[in-house]
Motif scaffolding. Sequence first.
Motif, PDB file in Angstrom:
ATOM      1  N   GLU A 197      10.823  32.672  31.127  1.00 29.01           N
ATOM      2  CA  GLU A 197      11.539  32.633  32.404  1.00 29.01           C
ATOM      3  C   GLU A 197      10.844  31.662  33.373  1.00 29.01           C
ATOM      4  O   GLU A 197      11.492  30.873  34.054  1.00 29.01           O
ATOM      5  CB  GLU A 197      11.587  34.044  32.994  1.00 29.01           C
ATOM      6  CG  GLU A 197      12.176  34.135  34.395  1.00 29.01           C
ATOM      7  CD  GLU A 197      13.688  34.210  34.376  1.00 29.01           C
ATOM      8  OE1 GLU A 197      14.244  34.434  33.291  1.00 29.01           O
ATOM      9  OE2 GLU A 197      14.296  34.019  35.446  1.00 29.01           O
ATOM     10  N   PHE A 198       9.542  31.737  33.393  1.00 28.81           N
ATOM     11  CA  PHE A 198       8.789  30.860  34.296  1.00 28.81           C
ATOM     12  C   PHE A 198       8.978  29.394  33.911  1.00 28.81           C
ATOM     13  O   PHE A 198       9.117  28.531  34.783  1.00 28.81           O
ATOM     14  CB  PHE A 198       7.307  31.223  34.278  1.00 28.81           C
ATOM     15  CG  PHE A 198       6.483  30.368  35.191  1.00 28.81           C
ATOM     16  CD1 PHE A 198       6.630  30.468  36.573  1.00 28.81           C
ATOM     17  CD2 PHE A 198       5.573  29.438  34.683  1.00 28.81           C
ATOM     18  CE1 PHE A 198       5.875  29.680  37.430  1.00 28.81           C
ATOM     19  CE2 PHE A 198       4.830  28.643  35.540  1.00 28.81           C
ATOM     20  CZ  PHE A 198       4.976  28.766  36.915  1.00 28.81           C
ATOM     21  N   ASP A 199       9.017  29.107  32.617  1.00 26.12           N
ATOM     22  CA  ASP A 199       9.225  27.723  32.179  1.00 26.12           C
ATOM     23  C   ASP A 199      10.563  27.185  32.679  1.00 26.12           C
ATOM     24  O   ASP A 199      10.664  26.041  33.127  1.00 26.12           O
ATOM     25  CB  ASP A 199       9.176  27.641  30.652  1.00 26.12           C
ATOM     26  CG  ASP A 199       7.739  27.765  30.132  1.00 26.12           C
ATOM     27  OD1 ASP A 199       6.814  27.642  30.962  1.00 26.12           O
ATOM     28  OD2 ASP A 199       7.565  27.990  28.919  1.00 26.12           O
ATOM     29  N   GLU A 200      11.595  28.019  32.598  1.00 27.98           N
ATOM     30  CA  GLU A 200      12.919  27.594  33.068  1.00 27.98           C
ATOM     31  C   GLU A 200      12.894  27.269  34.557  1.00 27.98           C
ATOM     32  O   GLU A 200      13.403  26.236  34.996  1.00 27.98           O
ATOM     33  CB  GLU A 200      13.941  28.710  32.842  1.00 27.98           C
ATOM     34  CG  GLU A 200      14.660  28.636  31.507  1.00 27.98           C
ATOM     35  CD  GLU A 200      15.825  29.612  31.455  1.00 27.98           C
ATOM     36  OE1 GLU A 200      16.534  29.748  32.484  1.00 27.98           O
ATOM     37  OE2 GLU A 200      16.005  30.241  30.408  1.00 27.98           O
ATOM     38  N   LEU A 201      12.290  28.178  35.326  1.00 25.60           N
ATOM     39  CA  LEU A 201      12.254  27.962  36.775  1.00 25.60           C
ATOM     40  C   LEU A 201      11.387  26.758  37.137  1.00 25.60           C
ATOM     41  O   LEU A 201      11.709  26.000  38.049  1.00 25.60           O
ATOM     42  CB  LEU A 201      11.732  29.223  37.477  1.00 25.60           C
ATOM     43  CG  LEU A 201      12.617  30.461  37.320  1.00 25.60           C
ATOM     44  CD1 LEU A 201      11.956  31.677  37.959  1.00 25.60           C
ATOM     45  CD2 LEU A 201      13.991  30.218  37.939  1.00 25.60           C
ATOM     46  N   SER A 202      10.310  26.576  36.397  1.00 23.87           N
ATOM     47  CA  SER A 202       9.436  25.431  36.661  1.00 23.87           C
ATOM     48  C   SER A 202      10.158  24.119  36.382  1.00 23.87           C
ATOM     49  O   SER A 202       9.926  23.113  37.060  1.00 23.87           O
ATOM     50  CB  SER A 202       8.176  25.496  35.791  1.00 23.87           C
ATOM     51  OG  SER A 202       7.424  26.618  36.131  1.00 23.87           O
ATOM     52  N   ALA A 203      11.031  24.142  35.360  1.00 23.07           N
ATOM     53  CA  ALA A 203      11.790  22.921  35.056  1.00 23.07           C
ATOM     54  C   ALA A 203      12.674  22.539  36.236  1.00 23.07           C
ATOM     55  O   ALA A 203      12.815  21.357  36.565  1.00 23.07           O
ATOM     56  CB  ALA A 203      12.636  23.150  33.806  1.00 23.07           C
ATOM     57  N   VAL A 204      13.252  23.541  36.889  1.00 26.28           N
ATOM     58  CA  VAL A 204      14.114  23.261  38.039  1.00 26.28           C
ATOM     59  C   VAL A 204      13.295  22.728  39.209  1.00 26.28           C
ATOM     60  O   VAL A 204      13.628  21.695  39.805  1.00 26.28           O
ATOM     61  CB  VAL A 204      14.893  24.517  38.466  1.00 26.28           C
ATOM     62  CG1 VAL A 204      15.785  24.204  39.655  1.00 26.28           C
ATOM     63  CG2 VAL A 204      15.716  25.052  37.317  1.00 26.28           C
ATOM     64  N   SER A 205      12.209  23.407  39.523  1.00 20.31           N
ATOM     65  CA  SER A 205      11.394  22.932  40.649  1.00 20.31           C
ATOM     66  C   SER A 205      10.782  21.570  40.311  1.00 20.31           C
ATOM     67  O   SER A 205      10.619  20.717  41.192  1.00 20.31           O
ATOM     68  CB  SER A 205      10.294  23.946  40.986  1.00 20.31           C
ATOM     69  OG  SER A 205       9.411  24.104  39.894  1.00 20.31           O
ATOM     70  N   GLY A 206      10.504  21.372  39.020  1.00 20.95           N
ATOM     71  CA  GLY A 206       9.966  20.082  38.593  1.00 20.95           C
ATOM     72  C   GLY A 206      10.969  18.959  38.771  1.00 20.95           C
ATOM     73  O   GLY A 206      10.633  17.855  39.195  1.00 20.95           O
ATOM     74  N   LEU A 207      12.257  19.267  38.487  1.00 18.33           N
ATOM     75  CA  LEU A 207      13.301  18.262  38.665  1.00 18.33           C
ATOM     76  C   LEU A 207      13.407  17.854  40.134  1.00 18.33           C
ATOM     77  O   LEU A 207      13.579  16.684  40.461  1.00 18.33           O
ATOM     78  CB  LEU A 207      14.645  18.809  38.171  1.00 18.33           C
ATOM     79  CG  LEU A 207      15.836  17.874  38.324  1.00 18.33           C
ATOM     80  CD1 LEU A 207      15.693  16.668  37.420  1.00 18.33           C
ATOM     81  CD2 LEU A 207      17.149  18.582  38.038  1.00 18.33           C
TER      82      LEU A 207
END
Lengths: 170, 305
Positions: B40-50
């Motif tokens: 779950e954290f990886d998914e959210l990090s991908a968004v904030s990373g984008l």
Amino acid sequence: MSPAGTADEQLIKALFDDHAGPLYGYVLRLTGDTGRAEDVVQETLLRAWRHPDALAGKPIRAWLFTVARNLVFDQHRARRSRPQETGDEALAVMPADDELERAVESWAVAEAIAALRPEHREVLVHVYYQGRSVRETSDALGIPAGTVKSRTYYALRALKLALEERGLAP
Amino acid sequence: MMTCEEVRLSLGAHAFGALEPDEAVLVEAHLAECVACAAEFDELSAVSGLLGRVGHVSESDVAQVVSPPVVVLDRLLKVSAARRRRSRLLLALAASVVLLAGGGAAWGVLSGSGGEDASIAAEQYAASSPAPVVSGDGPASGAAEDSAVLGKESAKPETGPGAEGAEEPSVTAQVPAASSPPQTARDGGDVRVLESASPRESVMKAAPDVVMSGVEGKVTATVRAAARATGADLTVTVSGADLGAVYRLDVVGADGTREKAGTLEVASAADAVFRATTTMPLTTVVRFELQGDGDVVIRIPVKSR
């Protein structure tokens, strides 16, 4: 009101609703002048409305950004006392380059953020744009820290969906 | 020890590095042990990373995206409306041509009180000019005025005025030369002024009546004008209008002057006939306009000889 008129108006409204925001943001960055940005957005959407053929099968956002950018650059050239008109055809065939692709992408992100519910957008502004911690955001907005955390969580989940809708998989 | 539920809601803030240090440590400890929360954290990090990667979209940029200038939409709709008016004018012209092609029968219906003379004239006209209908392949003269808009209509007639056929059932002819400006269409496109060629009239030495008509939607208006010493007497016939509809009759001169000639209220479901007068000499009148509710305008152009 005639059916055709209504259809035209619907098309114009749809073009405006779907694209005017990001397009305006983009053009405003290029021109730095709200009046000129409005003119360019107007002309760009007008061309899209008049030339549905030119848009068929093309990514409309990239087409709009290309037309808008060229209109801005044409104006720059005209201001340097070298009047030059770019026809619709020339405007439409210019391929999207990397810079343009990035611009289309960033404005799609801005659009996705804009599409969030206000309370989600609000915490994003604090936590992301202003780099505030949960506690600082809680103080600034006058809401419990737990609310800031849950809103940030749901804001990111909603943003993920909004980005995917716009073809931007994070 | 944090539960998964507690951790989950903190993951968004953690993806932005916004947690207080002590909580961040606890969350990290949980993520190291919990595969589901880590995913779950990886998914959210991908968004904030984008967000960080595309960069340079500021808070004010987002604000502009939310509220693009509505003035632009207003202007675009005005352009659209202007084009629609042009289309209608062409339609009205085309419809008039169809009526003329119908010859005496059509005029018998349309010409109101003075129908007899007009019928005669129309028959003579029809007899001497068997093909007044302007064909659809009129000259595609490049009109400088707004060529882009008109060009679209020319290239795709099915999306142009012809597409309004549903509301304009009387239009059976292709709109002539859609790429021509209205002036050209009028010149080539036959809203003919029918002057009575009856010998009786010339003996009477009365100025010949002028008859012309216009169509807007289901409403057809015909004006019969008789020149007087000053201006003209007008007989206006309106058919197809809603009961109770009110129109204002304007007379428009070649120099743009506009005179209100009267107000017409449709009080009968049948053809409504009105009389009005204008002080404007007929020779200087370029068109009559019936203005109804909203932006409804029936334009009745005059072709002078």
